[in-house]
Design an enzyme around this catalytic site. Structure first.
Site, PDB file in Angstrom:
ATOM      1  N   GLY B  24     -17.141  82.393-108.207  1.00 18.14           N
ATOM      2  CA  GLY B  24     -16.717  83.929-109.269  1.00 18.14           C
ATOM      3  C   GLY B  24     -16.681  85.696-108.638  1.00 18.14           C
ATOM      4  N   CYS B 156      -9.856  62.905-115.513  1.00 19.48           N
ATOM      5  CA  CYS B 156      -9.323  61.508-115.623  1.00 19.48           C
ATOM      6  C   CYS B 156      -9.829  60.601-114.344  1.00 19.48           C
ATOM      7  CB  CYS B 156      -7.694  61.842-113.992  1.00 19.48           C
ATOM      8  SG  CYS B 156      -6.055  61.162-115.091  1.00 19.48           S
ATOM      9  N   CYS B 168     -39.624  55.958-125.382  1.00 20.88           N
ATOM     10  CA  CYS B 168     -41.171  55.021-124.041  1.00 20.88           C
ATOM     11  C   CYS B 168     -41.240  55.605-123.310  1.00 20.88           C
ATOM     12  CB  CYS B 168     -41.011  54.173-124.695  1.00 20.88           C
ATOM     13  SG  CYS B 168     -39.608  53.063-122.970  1.00 20.88           S
TER      14      CYS B 168
END
Lengths: 318, 652
Positions: B24, B156, B168
């Site tokens: 950003g 997609c 386990c």
């Protein structure tokens, strides 16, 4: 690996990147000294990257005054005459860069780099210039210690990086192993003397085009070349192609025209090329990771970032 | 250089950026320099110190403040004429609805989690706004373009789900350090310091001989119990007694090395308080600076502790929690920025590792694994940001032929560090953008509506606020506007078995699941099936037509395993990778395997050719430009990409 531990402050700040290249590399970065000449947009991006990475020091050289062209592609220069008035480009950029990382020493050096002597160059580990200079490259090569040399140039929507690490030893990861490698780099002069027909046919056309542009521009200051020079450049291209037995149409006139007319940098290209350059310099300093050898090209038209090895095969040793 | 056409498109564009972090900051700066005038940013985070190595719009003095707001202020400093609107909010907030998205010409993502990416993808499809997606991890990065009807949507292609481990493996048979971390963090730490009412598998053993009542008491500190004694008692129980019991089961260890029980008296024969009297002197008011490492003089987080050091830290950390942070005990959840918690988990994981013959790790490494930390540098983000803007401009100009997915590679491949690939056409079976119905096999007389909602609707389809209908009958919905009767009704429905619902769901029924906010409608055909394999289909359901990416090879069985434990959320700003650990193991899947669909958008279309210069180029010249490239590989062929990916996996 010698050196003191990273401080708590450094460990906290550099945490995310230490996870990429390790504490050792970070230590080496913190001891390195970088010299940059010609503060164009791409170089500004590079400087931001290298300061964030945490180098020891960064020295800027650019005595030009601030113009609209300067701040249009350079986010280190606020477009406010009250701020930049009376200062050189280097000085304004220095003020901005200091802010990004208080642990890096950023300073300005005035004068013409190509006229300075070996003693000056010796202070640095890396030299980055924004226009090709055989002279500066030679000065870097004459020193007893290795000074890594880079040129970077972006015009229109293309960019080029040249790398000369002389004799470079580095380590790289292959699966779980660490392998020690070595690369031998040609000087700039050696590289451009490699006959064009020796290069692969699909070698980036930008390489050829830019050599034509720069040869025409030789001796003149950056930005002086303009559309008026186009006929001369086209003529030069023809001559170069003939001399190298290369089909002239391989390097289109339109490409050359783009490069002549488009002297302004395109900010997204600055970000891309400045980023690649940043990564390369970090690799060279840390001796970690395979550096690119020896030209890198990026062109928005095809979207590729291509590496070309322009060197005389005989000189290479791995 | 930018053409007139480009300049106009840029100037008039309204752009939404989702995320003001690593990508950003770089993106906002490049958009500003490129001439964009109107940008909205959404980011819910605040600034942390570890952000500052790359999120360069932020300073030390900004720590704690909103990323979106500080980013805006920083950019306005060098482009004061711009309009930047900062939203300090979660993009999933209902106020960011389809109407909100419709006002933008393009959406640019700089997110760090799959959930938000899917959400934005759906909103962009609903609003019919192009989306440019991206991600980075270390030196790797990619940028992709998603335009409804023209290219694949973000969903997609299958995205790998976060890694999970069989219970386990965590409780009984760890073989990797990460298993020890998960045990230490999600089981031991949670048991000792977290919510007592939470289910905890800590004492799960293959042969459950001893009574569970006894087991429960062990972890609680008795009234006035001496803290050192308590610590050693816990130590001996989990690292000594439990291991001995587990070791006694022959079956488990037939083909594995038995773990060694470790008792505190063997490792630390002396009384701990004799070793250092610092704890009493530690009159620290600020609980966040309380540290066992500091107490014991272990300074370097990069050092790998010995078994002895780990044991000392274990006891010291436990002690400090009780001595300095008693109020928090019972409410604590692991936080990677909680120094003491990280110390405790590292120590515990190391002791367990020693028991099982696994190598110990440093605090630095352990923190990365436990905290799912994504390694990140500024340069990759800068490169990706540049590429995002380049794609965004193409999108604004609707130069469909020129759209590219670009990969930023760590190692040169086919001479390239930046590799562009043409986007694929939409996947016709994608339930998100192609509205293909899915099929669900389920036992309609045994499974409840609740199971369907939790395991399918939320977990697999990513629909968090669903509306479920059978024809015109509403079986279930969520919302603020429901009345008491409705809420009670839906609650009751959740507990009913499918075939017993007011509108019975049986073989052949078609259910419709909607998310109003995402404007997503999904149809599911129900097929009744009596039996399900407990091992392979522990959920008791099988959804088809929905693609899940294959898991990493050695954890194949854990994928559908009901009894599996994850290592916390995927907080990757990436390419859906697991952090540090996965990189070392070469399990990166940063280029998601394409489903082999026909790729090229440009086939048959003589759409406009991008003019990179000004618009005065005449047609002839432009054609020449095109011919120029005919002998280059413009596009990397699918097969090459595949083999390249495999090659890279091997090399790593």
């Amino acid at each position: 690996m010698d050196g003191e531990e990273l401080t708590e402050q450094e460990t906290a700040l550099y945490d995310r990147q230490i996870r990429v290249w390790g504490a050792d590399a970070q230590r080496r970065l913190s001891k390195s000294h970088i010299l940059v000449c010609g503060m164009k947009g791409t170089v500004a991006e590079f400087c931001k990257n290298i300061v964030l990475a945490g180098v020891g020091s960064l020295t800027l050289m650019d005595d030009r005054v601030v113009t609209e062209e300067a701040w249009s592609a350079n986010f280190l220069i606020p477009p406010d005459e009250n701020v930049y008035g009376g200062k050189t480009i280097a000085e304004v950029c220095c003020d901005s860069l200091k802010d990004f990382n208080p642990m890096v020493r950023v300073s300005v050096e005035k004068g013409d780099l190509s006229s300075l002597d070996g003693e000056f160059y010796d202070k640095f580990d890396v030299v980055v210039v924004s226009c090709c200079s055989k002279l500066i490259n030679e000065k870097c090569r004459k020193l007893s210690k290795r000074v890594a040399f880079y040129t970077v140039d972006c015009r229109d929507s293309c960019g080029e990086i040249f790398v000369d690490l002389q004799n470079h030893k580095y380590s790289k990861q292959k699966i779980e192993e660490t392998i020690e490698c070595q690369l031998q780099y040609p000087s700039f002069e050696e590289a451009i003397s490699v006959p064009w027909r020796a290069l692969p046919r699909k070698a980036s056309k930008l390489y050829f085009a830019l050599r034509g542009v720069f040869e025409e521009a030789e001796g003149r200051s950056p930005g002086e070349i303009s559309i008026a020079d186009l006929p001369a450049v086209l003529k030069l291209k023809k001559e170069l192609c003939e001399a190298n037995a290369l089909n002239a149409s391989h390097v289109t006139d339109s490409l050359l025209e783009r490069l002549i007319i488009g002297t302004r940098e395109f900010p997204p290209v600055c970000a891309v090329v400045g980023g690649i350059l940043g990564q390369e310099v970090i690799k060279a300093i840390s001796c970690k990771g395979e550096p690119l050898k020896n030209f890198f090209f990026f062109d928005v038209m095809d979207g590729k970032g291509v590496v070309e090895d322009v060197s005389n095969p005989k000189k290479e040793s791995k | 250089m930018v053409s007139e056409r480009q300049l106009e498109a840029i100037k008039g564009a309204k752009v939404l950026m989702v995320g003001a972090g690593g990508i950003g900051c770089e993106l906002l700066k490049t958009l500003a320099l490129s001439g964009f005038q109107d940008i909205h940013i959404i980011d819910m985070d605040t600034i942390e110190v570890s952000n500052l190595n790359r999120q360069f719009l932020f300073r030390q003095s900004h720590v704690g403040q909103s990323k979106a707001k500080v980013a805006r202020d920083a950019v306005l400093k060098f482009r004061p004429q711009m309009s930047i609107t900062a939203h300090h909010a979660n993009v999933k907030d209902p106020k960011f609805n389809v109407e909100f998205f419709k006002q933008f010409n393009v959406v640019l993502n700089g997110l760090d989690n799959l959930d938000a990416r899917r959400h934005v993808n759906r909103l962009c499809l609903a609003a019919d706004v192009p989306l440019v997606e991206s991600g980075t991890t270390g030196f790797l990065g990619q940028v992709t373009v998603h335009v409804k009807g023209k290219t694949e949507c973000y969903e997609c292609q299958p995205k790998p789900a976060p890694k999970t481990y069989p219970v386990c493996t965590i409780t009984s048979t760890p073989s990797k350090f990460v298993h020890c971390i998960v045990w230490a963090k999600d089981l031991l730490f949670a048991k000792l310091f977290g919510d007592k009412n939470q289910e905890n598998d800590l004492n799960v053993r293959s042969s459950d001989a001893s009574s569970s009542a006894h087991a429960e008491d062990v972890f609680v500190r008795r009234k006035d119990e001496d803290i050192d004694q308590y610590g050693r008692r816990i130590y001996d129980h989990v690292f000594g007694y439990n291991i001995e019991v587990a070791s006694s089961n022959e079956e488990t260890w037939k083909n594995r090395n038995r773990p060694k029980p470790i008792y505190s008296a063997d490792v630390m024969p002396e009384n701990l308080t004799e070793q250092n009297g610092n704890v009493a002197k530690n009159c620290v008011v600020d609980t966040s600076s309380v540290s066992a490492m500091a107490s014991l003089g272990l300074k370097n987080p990069q050092d790998t502790w010995t078994l002895l050091e780990s044991s000392r830290i274990f006891l010291e950390a436990l002690k400090l929690f009780f001595a300095k942070r008693e109020k928090e005990i019972g409410n604590l959840s692991f936080d990677k920025d909680d120094q003491l918690a990280v110390e405790f988990v590292t120590a515990a994981a190391n002791i367990r590792a020693a028991s099982f013959g696994i190598s110990l790790h440093s605090l630095f490494e352990a923190k990365g694994i436990a905290g799912n930390i994504v390694h990140a540098v500024a340069t990759t983000n800068a490169i990706i940001a540049g590429l995002i803007v380049i794609e965004a401009i193409k999108v604004l100009l609707k130069d469909t032929d020129k759209y590219r997915m670009t990969y930023c590679l760590e190692h040169i491949t086919k001479k390239m560090l930046l590799m562009p690939v043409e986007p694929y056409e939409p996947n016709k079976s994608c339930y998100v953008c192609s509205e293909t119905p899915l099929s669900l096999e389920i036992n309609t007389s045994r499974s409840k509506l609740r199971d369907f909602v939790e395991k399918i609707v939320k977990a697999k389809l990513g629909i968090n606020f669903p509306l479920i209908m059978h024809g015109s009958n509403l079986l279930y919905e969520v919302g603020d506007d429901l009345d008491e009767v409705e809420v009670a009704n839906y609650a009751a429905n959740l507990e009913k078995v499918l075939s017993q619902l007011p509108s019975p769901v049986t073989n052949g029924t078609m259910l419709t699941v909607e998310d109003l906010q995402q404007e997503l409608t999904c149809n599911i055909n129900i097929k009744h099936r009596e039996e399900f394999d407990e091992e392979k289909e522990p959920d008791g359901m099988l959804l088809s037509g929905w693609t899940q990416a294959p898991p990493a090879k050695d954890d194949k069985q854990s994928m559908n395993d009901k009894q599996s434990i994850g290592n916390g959320g995927d907080s990757s700003n990436a390419l859906q990778t697991e952090p540090a650990d996965a990189v070392k193991d070469g399990e990166m899947e940063e280029i998601s395997e394409p489903s082999g669909k026909k790729r090229k958008l440009s086939e048959g279309s003589k759409a406009s050719i991008l003019d990179a210069t000004d618009g005065t180029r005449n047609h002839k010249e432009v054609e020449k430009l095109d011919d120029d490239d005919d002998d280059d590989d413009d596009v990397v062929m699918f097969d090459d990409l595949d083999s390249m990916t495999n090659k890279k996996k091997r090399l790593q």
